[in-house]
Write a protein that holds these residues in place. Structure first.
Motif, PDB file in Angstrom:
ATOM      1  N   ILE A 104       0.711  -1.168   0.243  1.00 16.37           N
ATOM      2  CA  ILE A 104      -0.052  -0.059  -0.140  1.00 16.37           C
ATOM      3  C   ILE A 104       0.928   1.206   0.060  1.00 16.37           C
ATOM      4  O   ILE A 104       1.713   1.419   0.849  1.00 16.37           O
ATOM      5  N   GLU A 105       0.787   2.129  -1.080  1.00 16.43           N
ATOM      6  CA  GLU A 105       1.502   3.039  -1.169  1.00 16.43           C
ATOM      7  C   GLU A 105       0.863   4.421  -0.424  1.00 16.43           C
ATOM      8  O   GLU A 105       1.492   5.170   0.288  1.00 16.43           O
ATOM      9  N   ASP A 106      -0.495   4.459  -0.597  1.00 17.74           N
ATOM     10  CA  ASP A 106      -1.252   5.501   0.183  1.00 17.74           C
ATOM     11  C   ASP A 106      -2.685   5.346   0.436  1.00 17.74           C
ATOM     12  O   ASP A 106      -3.525   4.428  -0.598  1.00 17.74           O
ATOM     13  N   THR A 107      -3.433   5.433   1.176  1.00 17.06           N
ATOM     14  CA  THR A 107      -4.710   5.213   1.699  1.00 17.06           C
ATOM     15  C   THR A 107      -5.517   5.902   2.676  1.00 17.06           C
ATOM     16  O   THR A 107      -4.928   6.791   3.204  1.00 17.06           O
ATOM     17  N   ASP A 108      -6.733   6.383   2.480  1.00 16.26           N
ATOM     18  CA  ASP A 108      -7.523   6.916   3.663  1.00 16.26           C
ATOM     19  C   ASP A 108      -8.834   5.936   4.057  1.00 16.26           C
ATOM     20  O   ASP A 108      -9.621   6.212   4.393  1.00 16.26           O
ATOM     21  N   MET A 109      -8.753   4.872   3.092  1.00 18.42           N
ATOM     22  CA  MET A 109      -9.770   3.707   3.305  1.00 18.42           C
ATOM     23  C   MET A 109      -9.822   3.059   4.617  1.00 18.42           C
ATOM     24  O   MET A 109      -8.869   2.872   5.240  1.00 18.42           O
ATOM     25  N   PRO A 110     -10.998   2.737   5.358  1.00 17.70           N
ATOM     26  CA  PRO A 110     -10.820   1.888   6.411  1.00 17.70           C
ATOM     27  C   PRO A 110     -10.339   0.492   5.948  1.00 17.70           C
ATOM     28  O   PRO A 110     -10.187   0.194   4.927  1.00 17.70           O
ATOM     29  N   TRP A 111      -9.731  -0.069   7.065  1.00 13.05           N
ATOM     30  CA  TRP A 111      -9.191  -1.577   6.838  1.00 13.05           C
ATOM     31  C   TRP A 111      -9.789  -2.537   6.226  1.00 13.05           C
ATOM     32  O   TRP A 111      -9.323  -3.153   5.248  1.00 13.05           O
ATOM     33  N   LYS A 112     -10.835  -2.622   6.599  1.00 13.61           N
ATOM     34  CA  LYS A 112     -11.876  -3.779   5.844  1.00 13.61           C
ATOM     35  C   LYS A 112     -12.112  -3.495   4.469  1.00 13.61           C
ATOM     36  O   LYS A 112     -11.842  -4.451   3.454  1.00 13.61           O
ATOM     37  N   MET A 113     -12.320  -2.175   4.030  1.00 12.45           N
ATOM     38  CA  MET A 113     -12.333  -1.872   2.549  1.00 12.45           C
ATOM     39  C   MET A 113     -10.931  -1.965   1.886  1.00 12.45           C
ATOM     40  O   MET A 113     -10.824  -2.308   0.664  1.00 12.45           O
ATOM     41  N   GLN A 114      -9.669  -1.560   2.477  1.00 15.54           N
ATOM     42  CA  GLN A 114      -8.591  -2.176   2.098  1.00 15.54           C
ATOM     43  C   GLN A 114      -8.389  -3.465   1.588  1.00 15.54           C
ATOM     44  O   GLN A 114      -7.693  -3.865   0.544  1.00 15.54           O
ATOM     45  N   ILE A 115      -8.671  -4.283   2.567  1.00 13.54           N
ATOM     46  CA  ILE A 115      -8.743  -5.826   2.299  1.00 13.54           C
ATOM     47  C   ILE A 115      -9.198  -6.251   1.097  1.00 13.54           C
ATOM     48  O   ILE A 115      -9.016  -6.924   0.454  1.00 13.54           O
ATOM     49  N   GLN A 116     -10.525  -5.822   1.049  1.00 14.02           N
ATOM     50  CA  GLN A 116     -11.540  -5.965  -0.067  1.00 14.02           C
ATOM     51  C   GLN A 116     -10.711  -5.523  -1.273  1.00 14.02           C
ATOM     52  O   GLN A 116     -10.808  -6.245  -2.469  1.00 14.02           O
ATOM     53  N   ALA A 117     -10.233  -4.455  -1.274  1.00 14.39           N
ATOM     54  CA  ALA A 117      -9.486  -3.947  -2.637  1.00 14.39           C
ATOM     55  C   ALA A 117      -8.480  -4.743  -2.966  1.00 14.39           C
ATOM     56  O   ALA A 117      -8.298  -5.077  -4.245  1.00 14.39           O
ATOM     57  N   LYS A 150     -13.206  -5.229 -13.562  1.00 15.20           N
ATOM     58  CA  LYS A 150     -13.831  -6.129 -12.351  1.00 15.20           C
ATOM     59  C   LYS A 150     -13.878  -5.567 -11.139  1.00 15.20           C
ATOM     60  O   LYS A 150     -14.728  -5.619 -10.546  1.00 15.20           O
ATOM     61  N   ILE A 151     -12.830  -5.041 -10.919  1.00 14.99           N
ATOM     62  CA  ILE A 151     -12.629  -4.406  -9.639  1.00 14.99           C
ATOM     63  C   ILE A 151     -13.755  -3.191  -9.487  1.00 14.99           C
ATOM     64  O   ILE A 151     -14.406  -3.228  -8.489  1.00 14.99           O
ATOM     65  N   LYS A 152     -13.814  -2.190 -10.251  1.00 13.68           N
ATOM     66  CA  LYS A 152     -14.872  -1.221 -10.510  1.00 13.68           C
ATOM     67  C   LYS A 152     -16.292  -1.821 -10.075  1.00 13.68           C
ATOM     68  O   LYS A 152     -16.911  -1.351  -9.418  1.00 13.68           O
ATOM     69  N   LYS A 153     -16.553  -2.970 -11.014  1.00 15.09           N
ATOM     70  CA  LYS A 153     -17.977  -3.242 -10.987  1.00 15.09           C
ATOM     71  C   LYS A 153     -18.221  -3.854  -9.531  1.00 15.09           C
ATOM     72  O   LYS A 153     -19.157  -3.757  -8.878  1.00 15.09           O
ATOM     73  N   GLU A 154     -16.952  -4.735  -8.772  1.00 13.83           N
ATOM     74  CA  GLU A 154     -17.212  -5.453  -7.452  1.00 13.83           C
ATOM     75  C   GLU A 154     -17.421  -4.425  -6.413  1.00 13.83           C
ATOM     76  O   GLU A 154     -18.291  -4.341  -5.462  1.00 13.83           O
ATOM     77  N   PHE A 155     -16.726  -3.279  -6.521  1.00 13.59           N
ATOM     78  CA  PHE A 155     -16.839  -2.049  -5.385  1.00 13.59           C
ATOM     79  C   PHE A 155     -18.298  -1.383  -5.712  1.00 13.59           C
ATOM     80  O   PHE A 155     -18.647  -0.974  -4.777  1.00 13.59           O
ATOM     81  N   ASP A 156     -18.747  -1.167  -6.898  1.00 14.13           N
ATOM     82  CA  ASP A 156     -19.758  -0.502  -7.403  1.00 14.13           C
ATOM     83  C   ASP A 156     -21.200  -1.476  -6.668  1.00 14.13           C
ATOM     84  O   ASP A 156     -21.933  -0.967  -5.974  1.00 14.13           O
TER      85      ASP A 156
END
Length: 101
Positions: free
Chosen positions: A8-21, A43-49
């Motif tokens: 991970i280079e940079d993030t402001d996501m909650p930990w659970k969402m980071q794991i999902q990413a 695929k990633i975009k559709k999954e997050f949507d």
């Protein structure tokens, strides 16, 4: 599955969402050739949507620059295998502006 090998280079996501990413990226790399960045990002975009609601953006590739505004708590930039991944939910108001190289 490669999610343990992500940097991970940079993030402001909650930990659970980071794991999902990272899990979504790993699964996409299992399905598509590493050079098919468009399919990987889609695929990633559709999954997050589907999981977090519409408005997500995903960029996958080995060399890109960006500057964007995102909703607070919805941004992650990480490396997995040879690809960089940028996932965020867009925002029309200036909640946070980020640039990456």
């Amino acid at each position: 599955m490669l999610e343990g090998k992500a940097l991970i280079e940079d993030t402001d996501m909650p930990w659970k969402m980071q794991i999902q990413a990272m899990t979504s990226a790993s699964q996409a790399l299992d399905l598509y050739d590493v050079f098919d960045c468009k399919s990987i990002a889609a695929k990633i975009k559709k999954e997050f949507d589907m999981i977090y609601g519409p408005g997500w953006q995903c960029i996958a590739g080995s060399n890109f620059g960006c500057y964007f505004t995102h909703s607070e708590g919805t941004f992650i930039y990480f490396t997995l295998e040879t690809l960089n991944f940028l996932i965020f939910r867009g925002s029309s108001s200036s909640t946070a502006a980020v640039h990456c190289n």
